[in-house]
Design a protein around this motif. Structure first.
Motif, PDB file in Angstrom:
ATOM      1  N   ALA A  44       0.838  -1.208   0.000  1.00  0.00           N
ATOM      2  CA  ALA A  44       0.000   0.000   0.000  1.00  0.00           C
ATOM      3  C   ALA A  44       0.868   1.251   0.000  1.00  0.00           C
ATOM      4  O   ALA A  44       0.567   2.237  -0.685  1.00  0.00           O
ATOM      5  N   TRP A  45       1.974   1.225   0.744  1.00  0.00           N
ATOM      6  CA  TRP A  45       2.874   2.371   0.782  1.00  0.00           C
ATOM      7  C   TRP A  45       3.526   2.598  -0.576  1.00  0.00           C
ATOM      8  O   TRP A  45       3.645   3.735  -1.033  1.00  0.00           O
ATOM      9  N   LEU A  46       3.950   1.504  -1.224  1.00  0.00           N
ATOM     10  CA  LEU A  46       4.550   1.632  -2.555  1.00  0.00           C
ATOM     11  C   LEU A  46       3.549   2.199  -3.553  1.00  0.00           C
ATOM     12  O   LEU A  46       3.911   3.015  -4.402  1.00  0.00           O
ATOM     13  N   SER A  47       2.300   1.794  -3.452  1.00  0.00           N
ATOM     14  CA  SER A  47       1.264   2.341  -4.334  1.00  0.00           C
ATOM     15  C   SER A  47       1.033   3.812  -4.022  1.00  0.00           C
ATOM     16  O   SER A  47       0.891   4.631  -4.926  1.00  0.00           O
ATOM     17  N   TYR A  48       0.998   4.147  -2.740  1.00  0.00           N
ATOM     18  CA  TYR A  48       0.772   5.536  -2.327  1.00  0.00           C
ATOM     19  C   TYR A  48       1.890   6.454  -2.817  1.00  0.00           C
ATOM     20  O   TYR A  48       1.643   7.563  -3.274  1.00  0.00           O
ATOM     21  N   LYS A  49       3.120   5.971  -2.723  1.00  0.00           N
ATOM     22  CA  LYS A  49       4.273   6.762  -3.180  1.00  0.00           C
ATOM     23  C   LYS A  49       4.429   6.722  -4.698  1.00  0.00           C
ATOM     24  O   LYS A  49       5.347   7.309  -5.242  1.00  0.00           O
ATOM     25  N   LEU A  54      -0.386  -1.611  -7.311  1.00  0.00           N
ATOM     26  CA  LEU A  54      -0.845  -2.985  -7.144  1.00  0.00           C
ATOM     27  C   LEU A  54      -2.352  -2.977  -6.969  1.00  0.00           C
ATOM     28  O   LEU A  54      -2.867  -2.297  -6.078  1.00  0.00           O
ATOM     29  N   PRO A  55      -3.061  -3.709  -7.796  1.00  0.00           N
ATOM     30  CA  PRO A  55      -4.504  -3.819  -7.579  1.00  0.00           C
ATOM     31  C   PRO A  55      -4.781  -4.476  -6.226  1.00  0.00           C
ATOM     32  O   PRO A  55      -3.933  -5.180  -5.674  1.00  0.00           O
ATOM     33  N   LEU A  56      -5.961  -4.249  -5.703  1.00  0.00           N
ATOM     34  CA  LEU A  56      -6.333  -4.792  -4.399  1.00  0.00           C
ATOM     35  C   LEU A  56      -6.162  -6.309  -4.360  1.00  0.00           C
ATOM     36  O   LEU A  56      -5.725  -6.868  -3.349  1.00  0.00           O
ATOM     37  N   GLU A  57      -6.463  -6.984  -5.463  1.00  0.00           N
ATOM     38  CA  GLU A  57      -6.335  -8.442  -5.500  1.00  0.00           C
ATOM     39  C   GLU A  57      -4.888  -8.885  -5.277  1.00  0.00           C
ATOM     40  O   GLU A  57      -4.627  -9.858  -4.567  1.00  0.00           O
ATOM     41  N   TRP A  58      -3.925  -8.176  -5.863  1.00  0.00           N
ATOM     42  CA  TRP A  58      -2.510  -8.511  -5.661  1.00  0.00           C
ATOM     43  C   TRP A  58      -2.112  -8.234  -4.223  1.00  0.00           C
ATOM     44  O   TRP A  58      -1.383  -8.998  -3.611  1.00  0.00           O
ATOM     45  N   ASP A  59      -2.578  -7.111  -3.721  1.00  0.00           N
ATOM     46  CA  ASP A  59      -2.296  -6.760  -2.339  1.00  0.00           C
ATOM     47  C   ASP A  59      -2.830  -7.843  -1.407  1.00  0.00           C
ATOM     48  O   ASP A  59      -2.156  -8.263  -0.463  1.00  0.00           O
ATOM     49  N   LEU A  60      -4.037  -8.335  -1.688  1.00  0.00           N
ATOM     50  CA  LEU A  60      -4.626  -9.406  -0.886  1.00  0.00           C
ATOM     51  C   LEU A  60      -3.801 -10.685  -0.968  1.00  0.00           C
ATOM     52  O   LEU A  60      -3.612 -11.379   0.030  1.00  0.00           O
TER      53      LEU A  60
END
Length: 168
Positions: A44-49, A54-60
């Motif tokens: 989530a931090w990498l996506s925020y920066k 990463l789509p939510l599915e990958w994050d999951l």
């Protein structure tokens, strides 16, 4: 949505177990869970920066894998309760690292629109295999480091376990 409920429930559960581990003085578990919490927030931090999206599915998938491997496997002893747990997770890790390697090739070759870069499928396959294999080696080194610093038994004290992990 159901995905977000799962997403935050795992994190909430880890925070509760961290607090409990600190309360009862299980410092090894507290350190592992702290690392897990950081690792689960990393995508989530990498996506925020905006380093990577990463789509939510990958994050999951990433959070789920971390949860299954260290939280259920190490903290709750699933490696000893279920004979197939270790092989299953190492096989899943090989797949996830392969997908991550493929995503890296895709990101690196399509990130800049002013460069027309063609990558042969054979190179992509070789890179994905090499990336996944390297991640397996790094994971086994992490297990070894955790074993010697926190006096755990992630490698089960066995060269056979490490070799089976590499094969998976």
């Amino acid at each position: 949505t159901l995905k977000k409920i799962f997403y935050y429930s795992i994190r909430f559960l880890m925070v509760l177990v961290l607090a409990f581990s600190i309360f009862i003085g299980e410092w090894g578990h507290a350190i592992i869970i702290s690392i897990l919490i950081i690792l689960t927030w990393l995508p989530a931090w990498l996506s925020y920066k905006r380093f990577i999206f990463l789509p939510l599915e990958w994050d999951l998938l990433i959070i789920g894998f971390i949860f299954f491997t260290l939280f259920l496997g190490e903290i709750n002893g699933y490696y000893f309760k279920f004979w197939w747990w270790d092989g299953f997770l190492h096989t899943e890790a090989g797949f996830l690292f392969g997908v991550l390697g493929f995503a890296l090739v895709h990101i690196l070759t399509t990130r800049r629109l002013d460069i027309n870069l063609y990558v042969k499928p054979s190179f992509v396959a070789l890179f994905v295999f090499s990336f996944s294999s390297t991640m397996a080696v790094l994971w086994e080194l992490l297990e070894y480091f955790i074993d010697i610093t926190l006096f755990l038994n992630m490698q089960e004290g066995s060269l056979v376990d490490t070799m089976e992990d590499f094969i998976a």
